[in-house]
Design a protein around this motif. Structure first.
Motif, PDB file in Angstrom:
ATOM      1  N   PRO A  28     -12.329   6.466  12.946  1.00 29.85           N
ATOM      2  CA  PRO A  28     -11.972   5.257  13.669  1.00 29.85           C
ATOM      3  C   PRO A  28     -10.455   5.023  13.630  1.00 29.85           C
ATOM      4  O   PRO A  28      -9.782   5.392  12.674  1.00 29.85           O
ATOM      5  CB  PRO A  28     -12.702   4.137  12.927  1.00 29.85           C
ATOM      6  CG  PRO A  28     -12.878   4.652  11.533  1.00 29.85           C
ATOM      7  CD  PRO A  28     -13.001   6.156  11.660  1.00 29.85           C
ATOM      8  N   TYR A  29      -9.959   4.391  14.668  1.00 32.04           N
ATOM      9  CA  TYR A  29      -8.550   4.051  14.789  1.00 32.04           C
ATOM     10  C   TYR A  29      -8.378   2.697  14.125  1.00 32.04           C
ATOM     11  O   TYR A  29      -8.910   1.701  14.600  1.00 32.04           O
ATOM     12  CB  TYR A  29      -8.165   4.000  16.266  1.00 32.04           C
ATOM     13  CG  TYR A  29      -6.696   4.241  16.518  1.00 32.04           C
ATOM     14  CD1 TYR A  29      -6.199   5.534  16.616  1.00 32.04           C
ATOM     15  CD2 TYR A  29      -5.814   3.176  16.658  1.00 32.04           C
ATOM     16  CE1 TYR A  29      -4.854   5.773  16.852  1.00 32.04           C
ATOM     17  CE2 TYR A  29      -4.477   3.405  16.904  1.00 32.04           C
ATOM     18  CZ  TYR A  29      -3.996   4.705  16.999  1.00 32.04           C
ATOM     19  OH  TYR A  29      -2.663   4.933  17.240  1.00 32.04           O
ATOM     20  N   ARG A  30      -7.659   2.656  12.997  1.00 33.62           N
ATOM     21  CA  ARG A  30      -7.640   1.437  12.164  1.00 33.62           C
ATOM     22  C   ARG A  30      -6.238   0.868  11.989  1.00 33.62           C
ATOM     23  O   ARG A  30      -5.258   1.599  11.972  1.00 33.62           O
ATOM     24  CB  ARG A  30      -8.217   1.736  10.783  1.00 33.62           C
ATOM     25  CG  ARG A  30      -9.696   2.045  10.815  1.00 33.62           C
ATOM     26  CD  ARG A  30     -10.290   2.217   9.433  1.00 33.62           C
ATOM     27  NE  ARG A  30      -9.923   1.210   8.471  1.00 33.62           N
ATOM     28  CZ  ARG A  30     -10.579   0.066   8.268  1.00 33.62           C
ATOM     29  NH1 ARG A  30     -11.638  -0.213   8.990  1.00 33.62           N
ATOM     30  NH2 ARG A  30     -10.192  -0.793   7.345  1.00 33.62           N
ATOM     31  N   LEU A  31      -6.216  -0.434  11.804  1.00 35.62           N
ATOM     32  CA  LEU A  31      -4.994  -1.151  11.465  1.00 35.62           C
ATOM     33  C   LEU A  31      -5.386  -2.342  10.613  1.00 35.62           C
ATOM     34  O   LEU A  31      -6.383  -3.015  10.896  1.00 35.62           O
ATOM     35  CB  LEU A  31      -4.283  -1.650  12.729  1.00 35.62           C
ATOM     36  CG  LEU A  31      -3.083  -2.570  12.482  1.00 35.62           C
ATOM     37  CD1 LEU A  31      -1.895  -1.779  11.955  1.00 35.62           C
ATOM     38  CD2 LEU A  31      -2.698  -3.291  13.762  1.00 35.62           C
ATOM     39  N   SER A  32      -4.615  -2.598   9.566  1.00 29.89           N
ATOM     40  CA  SER A  32      -4.789  -3.845   8.826  1.00 29.89           C
ATOM     41  C   SER A  32      -3.420  -4.496   8.702  1.00 29.89           C
ATOM     42  O   SER A  32      -2.421  -3.817   8.489  1.00 29.89           O
ATOM     43  CB  SER A  32      -5.414  -3.609   7.447  1.00 29.89           C
ATOM     44  OG  SER A  32      -4.502  -2.945   6.599  1.00 29.89           O
ATOM     45  N   VAL A  33      -3.414  -5.797   8.875  1.00 32.11           N
ATOM     46  CA  VAL A  33      -2.196  -6.577   8.685  1.00 32.11           C
ATOM     47  C   VAL A  33      -2.564  -7.713   7.743  1.00 32.11           C
ATOM     48  O   VAL A  33      -3.474  -8.489   8.026  1.00 32.11           O
ATOM     49  CB  VAL A  33      -1.649  -7.134  10.012  1.00 32.11           C
ATOM     50  CG1 VAL A  33      -0.393  -7.962   9.761  1.00 32.11           C
ATOM     51  CG2 VAL A  33      -1.352  -6.005  10.997  1.00 32.11           C
ATOM     52  N   SER A  34      -1.872  -7.752   6.606  1.00 29.54           N
ATOM     53  CA  SER A  34      -2.168  -8.787   5.619  1.00 29.54           C
ATOM     54  C   SER A  34      -0.932  -9.654   5.397  1.00 29.54           C
ATOM     55  O   SER A  34       0.196  -9.178   5.465  1.00 29.54           O
ATOM     56  CB  SER A  34      -2.632  -8.172   4.300  1.00 29.54           C
ATOM     57  OG  SER A  34      -1.617  -7.352   3.761  1.00 29.54           O
ATOM     58  N   ARG A  35      -1.210 -10.928   5.143  1.00 29.55           N
ATOM     59  CA  ARG A  35      -0.155 -11.903   4.870  1.00 29.55           C
ATOM     60  C   ARG A  35      -0.483 -12.571   3.541  1.00 29.55           C
ATOM     61  O   ARG A  35      -1.529 -13.188   3.391  1.00 29.55           O
ATOM     62  CB  ARG A  35      -0.125 -12.943   5.979  1.00 29.55           C
ATOM     63  CG  ARG A  35       0.859 -14.047   5.699  1.00 29.55           C
ATOM     64  CD  ARG A  35       0.780 -15.117   6.733  1.00 29.55           C
ATOM     65  NE  ARG A  35       1.933 -15.999   6.570  1.00 29.55           N
ATOM     66  CZ  ARG A  35       2.077 -17.121   7.228  1.00 29.55           C
ATOM     67  NH1 ARG A  35       1.179 -17.503   8.098  1.00 29.55           N
ATOM     68  NH2 ARG A  35       3.130 -17.869   7.016  1.00 29.55           N
ATOM     69  N   LYS A  36       0.424 -12.415   2.593  1.00 29.93           N
ATOM     70  CA  LYS A  36       0.242 -13.045   1.282  1.00 29.93           C
ATOM     71  C   LYS A  36       1.619 -13.371   0.740  1.00 29.93           C
ATOM     72  O   LYS A  36       2.528 -12.543   0.804  1.00 29.93           O
ATOM     73  CB  LYS A  36      -0.505 -12.131   0.335  1.00 29.93           C
ATOM     74  CG  LYS A  36      -0.801 -12.788  -0.999  1.00 29.93           C
ATOM     75  CD  LYS A  36      -1.914 -12.068  -1.700  1.00 29.93           C
ATOM     76  CE  LYS A  36      -2.191 -12.660  -3.062  1.00 29.93           C
ATOM     77  NZ  LYS A  36      -2.900 -13.897  -3.047  1.00 29.93           N
ATOM     78  N   ASP A  37       1.732 -14.578   0.199  1.00 28.38           N
ATOM     79  CA  ASP A  37       3.012 -15.073  -0.307  1.00 28.38           C
ATOM     80  C   ASP A  37       4.044 -14.973   0.816  1.00 28.38           C
ATOM     81  O   ASP A  37       3.819 -15.490   1.893  1.00 28.38           O
ATOM     82  CB  ASP A  37       3.425 -14.334  -1.581  1.00 28.38           C
ATOM     83  CG  ASP A  37       2.390 -14.510  -2.698  1.00 28.38           C
ATOM     84  OD1 ASP A  37       1.820 -15.621  -2.797  1.00 28.38           O
ATOM     85  OD2 ASP A  37       2.139 -13.544  -3.437  1.00 28.38           O
ATOM     86  N   ASN A  38       5.126 -14.267   0.584  1.00 28.25           N
ATOM     87  CA  ASN A  38       6.158 -14.168   1.612  1.00 28.25           C
ATOM     88  C   ASN A  38       6.284 -12.728   2.109  1.00 28.25           C
ATOM     89  O   ASN A  38       7.382 -12.253   2.374  1.00 28.25           O
ATOM     90  CB  ASN A  38       7.500 -14.677   1.059  1.00 28.25           C
ATOM     91  CG  ASN A  38       8.446 -15.058   2.170  1.00 28.25           C
ATOM     92  OD1 ASN A  38       8.029 -15.453   3.258  1.00 28.25           O
ATOM     93  ND2 ASN A  38       9.729 -14.938   1.909  1.00 28.25           N
TER      94      ASN A  38
END
Length: 168
Positions: free
Chosen positions: A12-22
């Protein structure tokens, strides 16, 4: 001798984008270097002042409208205090903590219809629990952080631009 070996499409063609703290971390696949740079730039504009960590790899196999789906997903992620979206082929899952209960409901209602054709999305967002009101001096100090912040509005001045929303 140098041999060029071209790999086939990733699945599968995957992407993850996470936002934590700064910090915002982009990890996974980008269809080409131009798209990778666009995704990084969009993340920088969506999360002003945050450190953007690039862990993207260029690979073949992106579904049609992939970059547009990322733009929509980053817009929704910017409405969260912390969270992550994971895209696997044409499926987007957004999870995290919204600043306001209304944002939780808005994201759940708007994510699936905002995605481009062929994409489906689901939201697992909780609302942040509000604490006790601040004392006057603590409030004054907190508001002081905005003294050098630029808020951008739409041309008709009716709403904040998406890149200003994370500040609030």
């Amino acid at each position: 001798a140098k041999v060029d070996v071209e790999s086939g499409p990733v699945s599968p063609y995957r992407l993850s984008v996470s936002r934590k703290d700064n910090a915002v971390t982009l990890a996974g696949h980008a269809p080409d270097d131009a798209a990778r740079l666009r995704m990084i730039d969009f993340a920088r504009r969506s999360f002003p002042g945050a450190t953007v960590n690039d862990r993207l790899n260029v690979a073949k196999g992106a579904p049609a409208h992939y970059v547009e789906a990322i733009d929509v997903s980053l817009d929704q992620l910017a409405r969260l205090d912390e969270g992550e979206f994971v895209m696997s082929d044409a499926s987007v899952t957004l999870s995290g903590v919204a600043r306001y209960p209304q944002s939780q409901n808005d994201i759940a209602a708007s994510l699936p219809s905002a995605l481009p054709p062929g994409f489906r999305g689901e939201s697992h967002v909780n609302a942040k629990e509000l604490g006790a009101p601040m004392e006057a001096e603590a409030c004054r100090t907190a508001l002081g952080a905005f003294s050098h912040t630029v808020f951008r509005f739409t041309p008709d001045d009716s709403a904040l631009m998406p890149e200003s929303t994370p500040t609030l």
